[in-house]
Design a protein around this motif. Structure first.
Motif, PDB file in Angstrom:
ATOM      1  N   TRP A   6      36.903  22.670  51.010  1.00  0.00           N
ATOM      2  CA  TRP A   6      37.824  23.241  50.329  1.00  0.00           C
ATOM      3  C   TRP A   6      38.971  22.115  49.466  1.00  0.00           C
ATOM      4  O   TRP A   6      39.589  22.454  48.646  1.00  0.00           O
ATOM      5  CB  TRP A   6      38.840  24.346  51.006  1.00  0.00           C
ATOM      6  N   VAL A  11      42.073  27.911  44.480  1.00  0.00           N
ATOM      7  CA  VAL A  11      41.780  28.972  45.542  1.00  0.00           C
ATOM      8  C   VAL A  11      42.998  30.183  45.008  1.00  0.00           C
ATOM      9  O   VAL A  11      44.190  29.782  45.183  1.00  0.00           O
ATOM     10  CB  VAL A  11      41.714  28.910  46.803  1.00  0.00           C
ATOM     11  N   ILE A  13      44.934  33.420  45.838  1.00  0.00           N
ATOM     12  CA  ILE A  13      45.210  34.544  46.865  1.00  0.00           C
ATOM     13  C   ILE A  13      45.373  36.005  46.377  1.00  0.00           C
ATOM     14  O   ILE A  13      46.490  36.014  45.540  1.00  0.00           O
ATOM     15  CB  ILE A  13      46.269  34.066  48.067  1.00  0.00           C
ATOM     16  N   LEU A  24      46.577  32.497  52.559  1.00  0.00           N
ATOM     17  CA  LEU A  24      47.378  31.507  52.200  1.00  0.00           C
ATOM     18  C   LEU A  24      47.224  30.268  53.043  1.00  0.00           C
ATOM     19  O   LEU A  24      47.099  29.122  52.483  1.00  0.00           O
ATOM     20  CB  LEU A  24      48.756  31.890  51.566  1.00  0.00           C
ATOM     21  N   ALA A  27      44.170  28.694  53.747  1.00  0.00           N
ATOM     22  CA  ALA A  27      43.595  27.801  52.604  1.00  0.00           C
ATOM     23  C   ALA A  27      44.389  26.582  52.247  1.00  0.00           C
ATOM     24  O   ALA A  27      43.719  25.366  52.109  1.00  0.00           O
ATOM     25  CB  ALA A  27      43.649  28.584  51.507  1.00  0.00           C
ATOM     26  N   GLU A  28      45.744  26.664  52.599  1.00  0.00           N
ATOM     27  CA  GLU A  28      46.616  25.221  52.300  1.00  0.00           C
ATOM     28  C   GLU A  28      46.369  24.360  53.452  1.00  0.00           C
ATOM     29  O   GLU A  28      46.385  23.138  52.893  1.00  0.00           O
ATOM     30  CB  GLU A  28      48.159  25.807  52.218  1.00  0.00           C
ATOM     31  N   CYS A  34      46.436  26.459  46.061  1.00  0.00           N
ATOM     32  CA  CYS A  34      46.573  27.623  45.991  1.00  0.00           C
ATOM     33  C   CYS A  34      47.425  28.332  44.903  1.00  0.00           C
ATOM     34  O   CYS A  34      48.219  27.744  44.270  1.00  0.00           O
ATOM     35  CB  CYS A  34      46.911  28.151  47.357  1.00  0.00           C
ATOM     36  N   GLN A  70      38.942  29.998  38.787  1.00  0.00           N
ATOM     37  CA  GLN A  70      39.196  29.690  39.962  1.00  0.00           C
ATOM     38  C   GLN A  70      37.754  29.269  40.844  1.00  0.00           C
ATOM     39  O   GLN A  70      36.655  29.925  40.174  1.00  0.00           O
ATOM     40  CB  GLN A  70      39.621  30.925  40.830  1.00  0.00           C
TER      41      GLN A  70
END
Length: 449
Positions: A6, A11, A13, A24, A27-28, A34, A70
């Motif tokens: 990633w 990405v 959300i 979130l 992913a962060e 994001c 994205q």
């Protein structure tokens, strides 16, 4: 694209609720670039304070091309993939994942998963309590309580995960392989989200898409939507509950694999549907090695969940029951069947595209019905001539309870089980149930509890 890939990926959300924030953070933490999207007008200052560098897109519909640049879209379960921007991204080959997909990619402990139109919160809670009673380190959540990603530990994993899964979550999941899973029942629900019943049923079956030899799938004996599917021709261990199943009721006993488990009189949860929930939970627990003593202990002690056929009070000789979790037709039909006649029913809300006509037969011979919300006109057309009705529109729960009390006679029961979602008039089904209880307690009469 797996979690380790990633870093630097774009990405989006989609959805800024509790699950969206867990997506979130996930992913962060993995280095994704994001952005956060929600059609509601939310407190941007609060989000900016907590996530200073995060691009926010709040308070407007998503343009159809919003996500085409994205690498990945992480979807909150409330957002349908039929939404034009998500559908366009899907056509462009951009993955649409939810929290259960991310959970499945990183969780290592066995997973026990429960879905169905009704009863899944009760069964999930029962199985979690059975695992606790057996001394297992268990994490319980998903659609119920704690979001799945927040169950993932920083240190040692639990010995077992128990997840309640909605059709929304399953739609956005590809990788989950439960050690044991259940589809408890199917009744028309969320047709506005799925588009049609076939898509809704297919979403429920996704719980078994990766299961195979050594895994156990628990199903009812009598549900026609769960009698025919390619998964039934695989190496899965299929165990059914209901008449003639591995879990069944005979001579007022719960039977598990032909052996007496517990007299139904010792269950604290009421109704045939809860007896079936108990059998499904017992089959699931046994499938992952939970001892019979732990199963029986929990079935004896479990008193049910809030807003699920919960007794509220007796007023003027009338008992009031809160089944606000009855957000669809099937749940309310089960609740009506569980209580003796005559009932005064409180029905209505957002029917979500469902056909409510089967309520006519269930309401025949009942004392009366009080109608509210978006479905009021539809319900009035269905129930006129079947039983006395009172219409309250959007006057609120206090007026509903006042009208129900006027219809009821001593010895009756008033049942809030609306067969509809709550969001047309209330924050959620819990808010609807709390307002019902408050209105009941405000009546003059005998005992509060």
């Amino acid at each position: 694209m797996k979690a380790q890939d990633w870093k630097g990926k774009k990405v989006a959300i989609a959805g800024a609720g509790k699950t969206g924030e867990s997506l979130l953070r996930f992913a962060e933490e993995r280095g994704a670039q994001c952005s956060l999207w929600d059609t509601r007008r939310l407190d941007e200052a609060d989000w900016q304070r907590r996530y200073p560098e995060l691009p926010l897109h709040f308070g407007r519909s998503f343009p159809e091309d919003a996500f085409l640049d994205q690498d990945l879209i992480l979807c909150s379960p409330g957002l349908s993939p039929l939404q034009p921007a998500l559908a366009a991204a899907h056509r462009a080959g951009i993955p649409l994942w939810g929290d259960i997909e991310l959970f499945a990619q990183v969780a290592r402990a066995p997973v026990l998963a429960i879905t169905g139109s009704n009863g899944k919160s009760t069964v999930t809670t029962l199985v979690g309590e059975m695992a606790h009673a057996a001394g297992l380190r268990v994490a319980v959540g998903g659609n119920l309580g704690t979001p799945a990603l927040e169950l993932l530990p920083e240190g040692d994993e639990p010995e077992l995960y128990v997840l309640e899964l909605s059709s929304f979550q399953l739609t956005y999941c590809e990788s989950l392989r439960p050690r044991a899973a259940a589809i408890l029942n199917i009744s028309p629900d969320h047709l506005d989200w799925h588009g049609d019943l076939a898509d809704y049923v297919a979403a429920k079956w996704r719980i078994a898409r990766n299961m195979g030899a050594g895994d156990t799938l628990v199903l009812p004996t009598a549900d026609p939507a769960l009698r025919d599917h390619p998964a039934l021709d695989s190496d899965l261990r299929i165990q059914r509950f209901g008449d003639g199943g591995a879990g069944q009721i005979a001579d007022d006993w719960l039977l598990l694999h032909g052996e007496r488990l517990l007299p139904i009189t010792e269950l604290r949860i009421a109704g045939r549907h809860n007896q079936e929930n108990a059998l499904a939970a017992a089959l699931l627990a046994a499938a992952v090695g939970i001892p019979r003593a732990a199963i029986v202990s929990v079935l004896r002690s479990f008193g049910g969940l809030p807003h699920r056929l919960q007794w509220v009070a007796r007023k003027g000789g009338v008992d009031y029951y809160d089944d606000s979790k009855g957000t669809n037709l099937g749940a309310s039909l089960r609740a009506i069947e569980a209580l003796p006649k005559p009932l005064v029913l409180i029905l209505g809300g957002d029917a979500k595209g469902a056909d409510l006509r089967p309520l006519a037969a269930a309401c025949s011979g009942q004392r009366g019905a009080v109608l509210l919300g978006k479905a009021e006109d539809t319900l009035a057309e269905i129930l006129t001539g079947v039983l006395p009705i009172r219409r309250t529109g959007t006057a609120g729960m206090q007026e509903c309870v006042r009208q129900a009390a006027a219809l009821a006679q001593p010895g009756d029961r008033v049942l809030l089980s609306p067969a509809c979602a709550s969001l047309d008039m209330f924050t959620d089904y819990q808010d609807r149930g709390r307002q019902f209880a408050a209105a009941v307690h405000a009546l003059e009469g005998d005992r509060n509890a």
